[in-house]
Design a protein around this motif. Structure first.
Motif, PDB file in Angstrom:
ATOM      1  N   HIS A  32       0.841  -1.194   0.000  1.00  0.00           N
ATOM      2  CA  HIS A  32       0.000   0.000   0.000  1.00  0.00           C
ATOM      3  C   HIS A  32       0.879   1.247   0.000  1.00  0.00           C
ATOM      4  O   HIS A  32       1.965   1.252   0.593  1.00  0.00           O
ATOM      5  N   ARG A  33       0.373   2.308  -0.615  1.00  0.00           N
ATOM      6  CA  ARG A  33       1.080   3.580  -0.605  1.00  0.00           C
ATOM      7  C   ARG A  33       0.396   4.615   0.283  1.00  0.00           C
ATOM      8  O   ARG A  33       0.805   5.776   0.320  1.00  0.00           O
ATOM      9  N   LEU A  34      -0.624   4.185   0.989  1.00  0.00           N
ATOM     10  CA  LEU A  34      -1.216   4.954   2.082  1.00  0.00           C
ATOM     11  C   LEU A  34      -1.409   4.005   3.260  1.00  0.00           C
ATOM     12  O   LEU A  34      -1.766   2.834   3.061  1.00  0.00           O
TER      13      LEU A  34
ATOM     14  N   ARG B  36      -6.500   5.067   4.684  1.00  0.00           N
ATOM     15  CA  ARG B  36      -7.461   4.364   3.836  1.00  0.00           C
ATOM     16  C   ARG B  36      -8.833   4.300   4.489  1.00  0.00           C
ATOM     17  O   ARG B  36      -9.860   4.319   3.800  1.00  0.00           O
TER      18      ARG B  36
ATOM     19  N   LEU C 157      -9.499   6.313  -5.372  1.00  0.00           N
ATOM     20  CA  LEU C 157      -8.295   6.463  -4.553  1.00  0.00           C
ATOM     21  C   LEU C 157      -7.856   5.112  -3.998  1.00  0.00           C
ATOM     22  O   LEU C 157      -6.647   4.821  -3.948  1.00  0.00           O
TER      23      LEU C 157
ATOM     24  N   GLU D  21      -4.001   3.951  -4.728  1.00  0.00           N
ATOM     25  CA  GLU D  21      -2.946   3.786  -3.717  1.00  0.00           C
ATOM     26  C   GLU D  21      -2.468   2.345  -3.646  1.00  0.00           C
ATOM     27  O   GLU D  21      -1.345   2.082  -3.214  1.00  0.00           O
TER      28      GLU D  21
ATOM     29  N   HIS E 170       4.524  13.649  -3.872  1.00  0.00           N
ATOM     30  CA  HIS E 170       3.077  13.476  -3.968  1.00  0.00           C
ATOM     31  C   HIS E 170       2.563  14.233  -5.177  1.00  0.00           C
ATOM     32  O   HIS E 170       3.003  15.355  -5.460  1.00  0.00           O
TER      33      HIS E 170
ATOM     34  N   HIS F 237       1.699   9.527 -10.734  1.00  0.00           N
ATOM     35  CA  HIS F 237       1.433   8.088 -10.588  1.00  0.00           C
ATOM     36  C   HIS F 237       2.026   7.311 -11.758  1.00  0.00           C
ATOM     37  O   HIS F 237       2.513   6.190 -11.592  1.00  0.00           O
TER      38      HIS F 237
ATOM     39  N   LEU G 213       4.081   8.958  -3.809  1.00  0.00           N
ATOM     40  CA  LEU G 213       2.693   9.054  -3.394  1.00  0.00           C
ATOM     41  C   LEU G 213       1.899   9.841  -4.438  1.00  0.00           C
ATOM     42  O   LEU G 213       1.111  10.723  -4.107  1.00  0.00           O
TER      43      LEU G 213
ATOM     44  N   PHE H 177      -1.093   9.718  -6.882  1.00  0.00           N
ATOM     45  CA  PHE H 177      -2.320   8.932  -6.939  1.00  0.00           C
ATOM     46  C   PHE H 177      -3.200   9.428  -8.080  1.00  0.00           C
ATOM     47  O   PHE H 177      -3.588  10.601  -8.094  1.00  0.00           O
TER      48      PHE H 177
ATOM     49  N   THR I 278      -3.655  12.404   3.467  1.00  0.00           N
ATOM     50  CA  THR I 278      -2.447  12.352   2.646  1.00  0.00           C
ATOM     51  C   THR I 278      -1.365  13.235   3.240  1.00  0.00           C
ATOM     52  O   THR I 278      -0.188  12.843   3.286  1.00  0.00           O
TER      53      THR I 278
END
Length: 405
Positions: free
Chosen positions: A44-46, A51, A59, A63, A188, A194, A220, A222, A232
């Motif tokens: 996961h990137r969050l 989440r 989203l 992520e 980000h 992304h 990050l 997205f 975020t």
């Protein structure tokens, strides 16, 4: 760390018995969290807390697509296999999308590419928004005939497919790769960060810029998700980093999410939150690349489905330019406000910087390399943006340049 397994005669040639290595967080770089699943692990990137604070399906998918995430290990192996369960997107009435690509990097150089088959498919009807998930099996990507001797291997995961990692097999034991001495760059942004329409994970502009800048990337970016969300900002605040950049604007315009009255305080709050965890880290605010459909026309964006049967999807701006007077955002409005805001904050924050996104992709670039779908860059444009960002940010005079940058 390693467990022996019997050789698989149907697999790619291997010099010795196969070794199966559990995929754990210790072998992964670029992920903020690793979730155990019924099949293996899902990067996961969050983090889970973030989440849980958002129910937006787009989203959630973005992520979990591992843009910038890679397996990293050291080994003498000359053959590597990775079992993975992918989840891909498909659109009713459109041809199948290309398979996601795994990039094999050996001692810092791209040495192979491959894809997995099978996997789950999420079918989407763009005209109605209806979705249907169709399950599928685990697939395998193989990299045979690697060079002899000890080497550091990275397998960059597809930036555009949700990827559950099931098993790593090699014909020699693996060990964790040494922790890089490079600085960590935390970035980000939107779908462009992304990876949008780039053809492979090391061809997205942040990966290219990181390679040229000699830094470790945590991406990050997205797709559709750069919306100044507080969760975020907290993820950025809580993630260790030596350098931070935030690319702000295009998603706020093409979702028509907020007006100028809300935008300015939201940016301040976003930057304040990052500064809570990184009070002196170089922090670069990047405004949007040129996007002609939204330069002076507000959002929202809408898909143009007229050529989807031929595999061509494009976008158009549906807002009214006259609504700028009521505070609707355009890219021109966003750039002007970000430049003003950063200049004001920088009076008290000597390590806060601003970069106009048109220095990365501007009018001359749009004439030479137009956005294929009028919203997202292709691989050639990703390369140009990555090279320019590296020169402007990581160059000797850039905000990230030099050992203190």
């Amino acid at each position: 760390m390693n467990a022996s397994a019997r050789p698989d005669p149907d697999s790619s040639p291997a010099a010795g018995p196969w070794t199966t290595t559990p995929v754990t967080a210790r072998l992964l770089r670029g992920a903020l969290e690793v979730e155990p699943t019924a099949h293996g692990v899902l990067p996961h990137r969050l983090p889970a807390r973030a989440r849980a604070q958002c129910t937006d399906g787009q989203l959630a998918r973005a992520e979990a697509q591992p843009s910038g995430v890679r397996l990293a290990f050291r080994t003498r192996a000359t053959a590597v296999e990775l079992d993975a369960l992918r989840t891909t997107m498909a659109y009713e009435g459109a041809p199948p999308r290309p398979d996601g690509v795994y990039d094999l990097v050996v001692d810092g150089r791209l040495a192979g590419q491959g894809s997995v088959d099978g996997g789950h498919v999420l079918w989407v009807d763009l005209s109605t928004g209806a979705e249907e998930r169709r399950p599928g099996p685990v697939g395998t990507v193989r990299f045979p005939r690697l060079p002899e001797g000890v080497k550091d291997i990275e397998i960059w995961l597809p930036h555009n497919e949700i990827t559950e990692l099931v098993a790593l097999r090699t014909d020699a034991p693996v060990e964790e790769a040494p922790v890089p001495e490079r600085r960590v760059w935390l970035h980000h942004g939107s779908s462009i960060s992304h990876g949008s329409n780039a053809t492979s994970p090391t061809a997205i502009w942040p990966a290219l810029a990181a390679a040229r800048g000699g830094v470790e990337l945590v991406n990050l970016g997205f797709g559709g998700g750069a919306l100044l969300d507080g969760f975020t900002a907290r993820a950025l605040r809580d993630t260790p980093a030596d350098l931070i950049s935030v690319k702000i604007g295009i998603n706020l315009v093409n979702t028509d999410l907020m007006r100028l009255r809300a935008f300015t305080p939201a940016v301040h709050s976003f930057l304040d939150t990052i500064r809570e965890g990184h009070p002196t880290t170089p922090l670069l605010v990047v405004s949007p690349l040129l996007c002609p459909i939204h330069e002076d026309t507000p959002g929202p964006s809408a898909p143009d489905l007229s050529e989807i049967g031929e595999g061509r999807l494009s976008f158009r701006a549906t807002g009214d330019p006259a609504e700028r007077a009521a505070g609707k955002l355009t890219l021109t409005v966003v750039r002007d406000e970000l430049a003003r805001l950063v200049e004001r904050r920088a009076a008290d924050d000597a390590r806060l910087y601003y970069l106009d996104g048109r220095e990365l992709y501007g009018e001359a670039d749009a004439a030479e390399l137009p956005l294929p779908d009028r919203l997202h860059p292709d691989t050639a444009t990703h390369r140009r943006v990555g090279e320019r960002f590296a020169a402007l940010a990581f160059g000797a005079d850039g905000p990230f340049g030099g050992p203190g940058g």
